[in-house]
Design a protein around this motif. Structure first.
Motif, PDB file in Angstrom:
ATOM      1  N   ARG A 212       2.617   6.972  -3.156  1.00  7.56           N
ATOM      2  CA  ARG A 212       2.857   6.118  -1.992  1.00  7.56           C
ATOM      3  C   ARG A 212       4.152   6.532  -1.279  1.00  7.56           C
ATOM      4  O   ARG A 212       4.199   6.615  -0.050  1.00  7.56           O
ATOM      5  N   GLN A 213       5.200   6.756  -2.079  1.00  8.02           N
ATOM      6  CA  GLN A 213       6.493   7.123  -1.501  1.00  8.02           C
ATOM      7  C   GLN A 213       6.400   8.442  -0.735  1.00  8.02           C
ATOM      8  O   GLN A 213       6.880   8.550   0.401  1.00  8.02           O
TER       9      GLN A 213
ATOM     10  N   ARG B  92       3.748   9.919   0.555  1.00  8.94           N
ATOM     11  CA  ARG B  92       2.902   9.784   1.741  1.00  8.94           C
ATOM     12  C   ARG B  92       3.627   9.043   2.872  1.00  8.94           C
ATOM     13  O   ARG B  92       3.579   9.456   4.033  1.00  8.94           O
ATOM     14  N   HIS B  93       4.318   7.973   2.525  1.00 12.16           N
ATOM     15  CA  HIS B  93       5.001   7.167   3.544  1.00 12.16           C
ATOM     16  C   HIS B  93       6.152   7.944   4.185  1.00 12.16           C
ATOM     17  O   HIS B  93       6.338   7.919   5.410  1.00 12.16           O
TER      18      HIS B  93
ATOM     19  N   GLN C 288       4.821  10.614   6.522  1.00 12.74           N
ATOM     20  CA  GLN C 288       4.252  10.039   7.749  1.00 12.74           C
ATOM     21  C   GLN C 288       5.330   9.700   8.771  1.00 12.74           C
ATOM     22  O   GLN C 288       5.067   9.684   9.969  1.00 12.74           O
ATOM     23  N   HIS C 289       6.546   9.419   8.302  1.00 17.94           N
ATOM     24  CA  HIS C 289       7.624   9.015   9.202  1.00 17.94           C
ATOM     25  C   HIS C 289       8.697  10.107   9.350  1.00 17.94           C
ATOM     26  O   HIS C 289       9.790   9.826   9.820  1.00 17.94           O
TER      27      HIS C 289
ATOM     28  N   THR D 218      13.228   5.884   5.516  1.00 18.77           N
ATOM     29  CA  THR D 218      11.877   5.315   5.615  1.00 18.77           C
ATOM     30  C   THR D 218      11.174   5.307   4.263  1.00 18.77           C
ATOM     31  O   THR D 218      10.139   5.943   4.085  1.00 18.77           O
TER      32      THR D 218
ATOM     33  N   ASP E  33       8.842   3.912   1.197  1.00 21.06           N
ATOM     34  CA  ASP E  33       7.668   3.053   1.119  1.00 21.06           C
ATOM     35  C   ASP E  33       8.101   1.656   0.676  1.00 21.06           C
ATOM     36  O   ASP E  33       8.845   1.514  -0.304  1.00 21.06           O
TER      37      ASP E  33
ATOM     38  N   TYR F 262       7.319   0.854  -3.051  1.00 23.69           N
ATOM     39  CA  TYR F 262       8.165   1.675  -3.917  1.00 23.69           C
ATOM     40  C   TYR F 262       9.582   1.132  -3.954  1.00 23.69           C
ATOM     41  O   TYR F 262      10.198   1.016  -5.021  1.00 23.69           O
TER      42      TYR F 262
END
Length: 429
Positions: free
Chosen positions: A35-36, A38-39, A42-43, A403, A405, A408
């Motif tokens: 998750r971390q 990917r997030h 994305q930013h 940024t 997650d 997380y």
């Protein structure tokens, strides 16, 4: 303790519970880390709006790349550590080392055998983790410009750490093992007292005897900054034995400041990298934050919690050490005619982290609340804008992502994310 003294319980439930805890914690860590990554990716392309005027895009992207690289490295290390944990326990690694220690060291006495078993396990664990430490320091940290250590310094630190660990660890281990064998059914209470006494002693001795073995500490030479810091400490009613600058730049470009010691032995320590980056007003604000932890009794609260958790841990170990299923369920044959106390200590240290992992979000939430309170205190005693400026600089210098997650961060972060922290400071009158 003889095998005949153990309570005769089935080892299967212990094995199943242990495997379930290991797999659940592994799955949770894997999910959170992905998750971390990917997030953050994305930013990566744009600086968040609240920071657009103060944080360059290049710095934001470096922080994103550093966070992703550390997360991916952490996933590989996690897989290795999980496999190693299963190897030490259910696959018989610790049992194999124990059989060697019995044959080689038991003829020299029960204490020699038990201390030798602890030492052998510690050395083997360190050697197995050494490639990861080398890669972390000389590849990952080097890649992002943070490492300033050399192989010679790395080896010297490792040898010093080994020597200090032996000089300090073996005596306290011998005392606890002696109490386990001699203090009856309430040995765990006496051992807890000895362990707490040892930790308090280390708080006093570490600043003056141990830390200087690894770093140089020079008195703060900047007269204007010293006057400013002493004025802050006087306003806050805080006394310290001295203000020191540590040569953190020998090993890393990361910056920090901290208090160390207990009672009259307290010291204020600044990394030289911190002083090179912040102006005097910002240094004062960072120090005011650290003083806030003392004034709001966060340090005392954490010590009390440490005492309580260690007491519960020793009490649990006192019960588990009498259960044959505890040993057999974790892949180790209890000794016949030899003490099992060192085995119990090692198995407890191996088995409890997967269970303790699920307390992480509670501890992180508590720590973040303390950080907000310390920031509020710093705004009262120094300057909120200066604290914000210092935090932004440190965030940029340490390549902390802006940024993370949200899930997380809620699970792991001991400090609030930068956006929340700076917003809270800005909202104060």
């Amino acid at each position: 303790m003889e095998v005949a003294e153990f309570l005769n319980l089935s080892p299967l439930p212990v094995s199943l519970a242990f495997v379930a805890a290991v797999l659940l914690s592994f799955a949770a860590k894997l999910w959170l880390a992905t998750r971390q990554v990917r997030h953050v990716l994305q930013h990566r392309g744009a600086v968040p709006a609240p920071f657009a005027a103060t944080v360059p895009l290049a710095a934001h992207q470096k922080a994103a790349d550093y966070t992703v690289a550390r997360s991916r490295f952490g996933l590989l290390h996690l897989a290795w550590d999980t496999a190693l944990l299963m190897g030490w326990t259910l696959l018989g690694g610790l049992d194999l080392v124990n059989q060697w220690a019995l044959a080689a060291l038991l003829p020299h006495g029960a204490m020699a055998y038990q201390l030798g078993l602890l030492a052998a396990f510690t050395l083997l664990s360190g050697l197995l983790d050494l490639p990861w430490s080398l890669y972390d320091t000389f590849r990952l940290e080097q890649r992002f410009g943070f490492n300033r250590s050399t192989l010679k310094l790395f080896v010297a630190d490792a040898l010093k750490g080994l020597l200090v660990g032996a000089l300090l660890g073996l005596p306290i281990a011998a005392l606890i093992l002696w109490l386990m064998a001699s203090a009856g059914k309430t040995w765990w209470l006496w051992a807890w007292g000895a362990w707490m006494g040892f930790n308090l002693l280390m708080l006093v001795l570490y600043p003056t005897l141990i830390a200087p073995l690894f770093n140089k500490f020079e008195p703060l030479a900047d007269a204007a900054l010293k006057t400013r810091v002493e004025g802050l400490m006087a306003r806050c009613g805080f006394a310290a034995r001295g203000l020191f600058v540590m040569d953190g730049s020998r090993r890393s470009a990361h910056g920090n400041a901290y208090f160390t010691g207990l009672g009259a032995a307290k010291r204020v320590v600044f990394f030289d990298t911190l002083l090179a980056r912040l102006n005097p007003a910002e240094v004062e604000a960072v120090l005011a934050h650290e003083l806030g932890h003392f004034k709001r009794r966060h340090v005392l609260q954490r010590m009390v919690l440490m005492f309580a958790l260690s007491l519960a841990g020793f009490a649990l170990l006192g019960w588990l050490s009498t259960q044959a299923a505890f040993y057999l369920g974790l892949g180790v044959r209890p000794n016949l005619g030899a003490p099992n106390d060192a085995l119990a200590l090692l198995l407890f240290m191996l088995a409890t982290p997967p269970l303790g992992f699920f307390l992480t979000p509670l501890m992180a939430h508590w720590s973040r609340r303390h950080e907000f309170e310390a920031d509020a205190y710093a705004c009262q005693q120094a300057s909120g804008p200066d604290l914000s400026a210092a935090l932004l600089k440190l965030h940029e210098d340490n390549a902390g992502t802006l940024t993370p997650d949200p899930v997380y961060a809620r699970f792991y972060y001991s400090h609030p994310p930068a956006s929340e922290r700076l917003a809270a400071i800005a909202a104060r009158p």
